[in-house]
Scaffold this motif. Structure first.
Motif, short mmCIF file in Angstrom:
data_model
loop_
_atom_site.label_atom_id
_atom_site.label_comp_id
_atom_site.label_asym_id
_atom_site.label_seq_id
_atom_site.Cartn_x
_atom_site.Cartn_y
_atom_site.Cartn_z
N UNK A 201 0.90 -1.19 -0.03
CA UNK A 201 -0.16 0.14 -0.03
C UNK A 201 0.91 1.23 -0.08
N UNK A 202 0.46 2.30 -1.07
CA UNK A 202 1.07 3.45 -0.83
C UNK A 202 -0.21 4.57 -0.73
N UNK A 203 -1.35 4.16 -0.34
CA UNK A 203 -2.40 4.94 0.13
C UNK A 203 -2.05 5.77 1.19
N UNK A 204 -2.33 7.29 0.99
CA UNK A 204 -2.02 8.10 2.09
C UNK A 204 -3.08 8.73 2.88
N UNK A 205 -2.89 9.51 3.98
CA UNK A 205 -3.63 10.25 4.71
C UNK A 205 -4.94 9.96 5.23
N UNK A 206 -6.02 10.46 5.09
CA UNK A 206 -7.23 10.06 5.64
C UNK A 206 -7.64 8.76 4.65
N UNK A 207 -7.21 8.69 3.68
CA UNK A 207 -7.50 7.52 2.53
C UNK A 207 -6.98 6.29 3.10
N UNK A 208 -5.90 6.33 3.88
CA UNK A 208 -5.51 5.11 4.44
C UNK A 208 -6.35 4.38 5.49
N UNK A 209 -7.21 5.34 6.16
CA UNK A 209 -8.29 4.70 6.97
C UNK A 209 -9.43 4.00 6.03
N UNK A 210 -9.79 5.05 5.05
CA UNK A 210 -10.88 4.48 4.34
C UNK A 210 -10.46 2.95 3.75
N UNK A 211 -9.32 2.99 3.09
CA UNK A 211 -8.74 1.60 2.62
C UNK A 211 -8.75 0.36 3.55
N UNK A 212 -8.17 0.44 4.54
CA UNK A 212 -8.23 -0.41 5.53
C UNK A 212 -9.59 -0.88 6.12
N UNK A 213 -10.46 -0.15 6.21
CA UNK A 213 -11.68 -0.26 6.59
C UNK A 213 -12.51 -1.07 5.54
N UNK A 214 -12.29 -0.69 4.27
CA UNK A 214 -13.22 -1.23 3.30
C UNK A 214 -12.38 -2.75 2.97
N UNK A 215 -11.02 -2.90 3.09
CA UNK A 215 -10.59 -4.34 3.06
C UNK A 215 -11.05 -5.06 4.21
N UNK A 216 -11.21 -4.48 5.43
CA UNK A 216 -11.54 -5.60 6.58
C UNK A 216 -13.29 -5.90 6.10
N UNK A 217 -13.94 -5.09 5.46
CA UNK A 217 -15.35 -5.40 5.06
C UNK A 217 -15.15 -6.62 3.97
N UNK A 218 -14.30 -6.36 3.12
CA UNK A 218 -14.21 -7.17 1.71
C UNK A 218 -13.46 -8.56 2.14
N UNK A 219 -12.68 -8.61 3.19
CA UNK A 219 -11.84 -9.82 3.33
C UNK A 219 -11.68 -9.75 4.95
N UNK A 220 -12.53 -10.35 5.62
CA UNK A 220 -12.53 -10.23 7.12
C UNK A 220 -11.22 -10.98 7.44
N UNK A 221 -10.61 -10.89 8.58
CA UNK A 221 -9.50 -11.61 9.24
C UNK A 221 -10.25 -12.85 9.78
N UNK A 222 -9.19 -13.99 9.73
CA UNK A 222 -8.16 -14.32 9.36
C UNK A 222 -7.44 -14.65 8.16
N UNK A 223 -8.74 -14.60 7.30
CA UNK A 223 -8.37 -15.17 5.96
C UNK A 223 -7.50 -14.09 5.00
#
Length: 376
Positions: A201-223
């Motif tokens: 990831x080279x996502x920056x600033x406030x968008x880092x937060x949006x990216x991680x949150x969206x990824x958690x929705x799309x692909x929950x841990x631990x998979x």
């Protein structure tokens, strides 16, 4: 009678997409000023920052840099985070013979005698991170970045290393700085469907937060495969949900969790002024650069540009994360890279530490673009 202060400009956004990152820089600067002034300043002369807010707008960065140098009569500016901002400020600083202390990680391939580059460059971060991922996760890598100069250049370099070391780039996506939550949801679903071994990831600033949150929705841990970031610090982690941040990686010369006497003093000082959150690399680098500036003032005995640059060449400072040295040939800083794994509390636990300090090679002259897995 109080002595005349040494005034300098601070050119960092406190609003807009980059506010979380650039506010972290600002906090590091203010902590250093408070510390230095509490100890008597520079032979009785206090440091006096003149703070302006360019609001993430590159045009305003250039305009405000000009105002600081001409109207405020300073010759030193601390600031810029995005490379596009630095690129528009650089000719202004060079034209009026100022000094820019640049506190951010960046893509390299630049040199100016008027800039002190405090952030890490690709040879200090890309190589160790890829070696770590090859050893622990695999060689199928997805690239996701903000649509910035830094992200595109870093990913160009990463792809060169992947090609030369049996890695595979499974996808490459860029999100504009005006992206919506729906854009992040679409991007993360695409990445998850490709089942990469890791996401750089080279996502920056406030968008880092949006990216991680969206990824958690799309692909929950631990998979999920880990996000391995060049740009996500404790400042961004603090604004994420625990489920979104836990288990992800970052490469950096500093994490607030490191156990050193210097870091214990720094974090205590930081929390005295900023009650919430922990200092990340942006705060630490900015803090160190102010100390470099203060030490140069003491060494030179004056604040003109030529005297400062002479005193800064080859200078060393015992920063919270370890000794930093400004290379006399490149004006870049030598660092010891670390890899951290985020926990639910928003801290990075160090999972790998470089056995040596790595000198900056901003033009990647000494690298053949092939990397292997770490031994052991």
């Amino acid at each position: 009678m109080a002595k005349q202060p040494f005034s300098f400009g601070v050119l960092l956004s406190q609003s807009g997409v980059m506010d979380v990152s650039e506010t972290a820089h600002l906090r590091g600067i203010l902590v250093a000023c408070e510390e230095i002034n509490a100890r008597g300043g520079i032979d009785g002369h206090p440091l006096s920052p003149i703070i302006v807010d360019p609001k993430g707008d590159d045009r305003m960065f250039a305009e405000l840099a000009t105002e600081l140098l001409l109207r405020e009569k300073v010759n030193v500016i601390f600031g810029c985070c995005l490379s596009s901002s630095r690129k528009v400020v650089l000719p202004v600083v060079e034209r009026f013979n100022g000094v820019l202390f640049y506190p951010s990680v960046y893509e390299g391939f630049e040199y100016s005698p008027n800039v002190i580059y405090g952030g890490a460059v690709p040879n200090q971060l890309v190589v160790p991170l890829l070696e770590y991922l090859y050893t622990r996760h695999g060689r199928r890598i997805a690239l996701v970045g903000s649509d910035t100069l830094y992200a595109r250049e870093i990913n160009r370099i990463v792809k060169e290393f992947l090609v030369e070391s049996s890695g595979t780039c499974v996808s490459e996506q860029y999100l504009s700085l005006s992206s919506t939550p729906e854009d992040f949801a679409l991007a993360t679903r695409k990445v998850a469907s490709l089942n990469p071994d890791a996401i750089l990831s080279t996502v920056v600033g406030q968008h880092s937060i949006a990216f991680y949150e969206a990824y958690a929705e799309a692909c929950p841990s631990p998979k999920r495969a880990p996000i391995a970031s060049f740009t996500t610090t404790e400042a961004e982690l603090a604004l994420m949900s625990p489920a979104a941040r836990v288990g992800h990686l970052a490469v950096s010369p500093y994490f607030s969790s490191i156990d050193t006497p210097g870091n214990a003093e720094f974090t205590a000082l930081y929390h005295r002024f900023h009650k919430m959150g922990s200092p990340g690399v942006y705060a630490q680098v900015a803090y160190a650069l102010v100390h470099f500036y203060a030490n140069a003032l003491r060494t030179a005995g004056r604040g003109d540009t030529d005297s400062l640059l002479a005193a800064l060449s080859g200078a060393v400072f015992n920063a919270p994360g370890g000794d930093l040295c400004i290379d006399a040939e490149t004006n870049h800083v030598s660092v010891r890279p670390l890899i951290g794994k985020a926990d639910a509390d928003g801290q990075y636990a160090v999972v790998w530490r470089s056995p040596m300090v790595i000198r900056a090679d901003p033009y990647l002259i000494a690298y053949d673009r092939s990397v292997g897995a770490m031994p052991g």
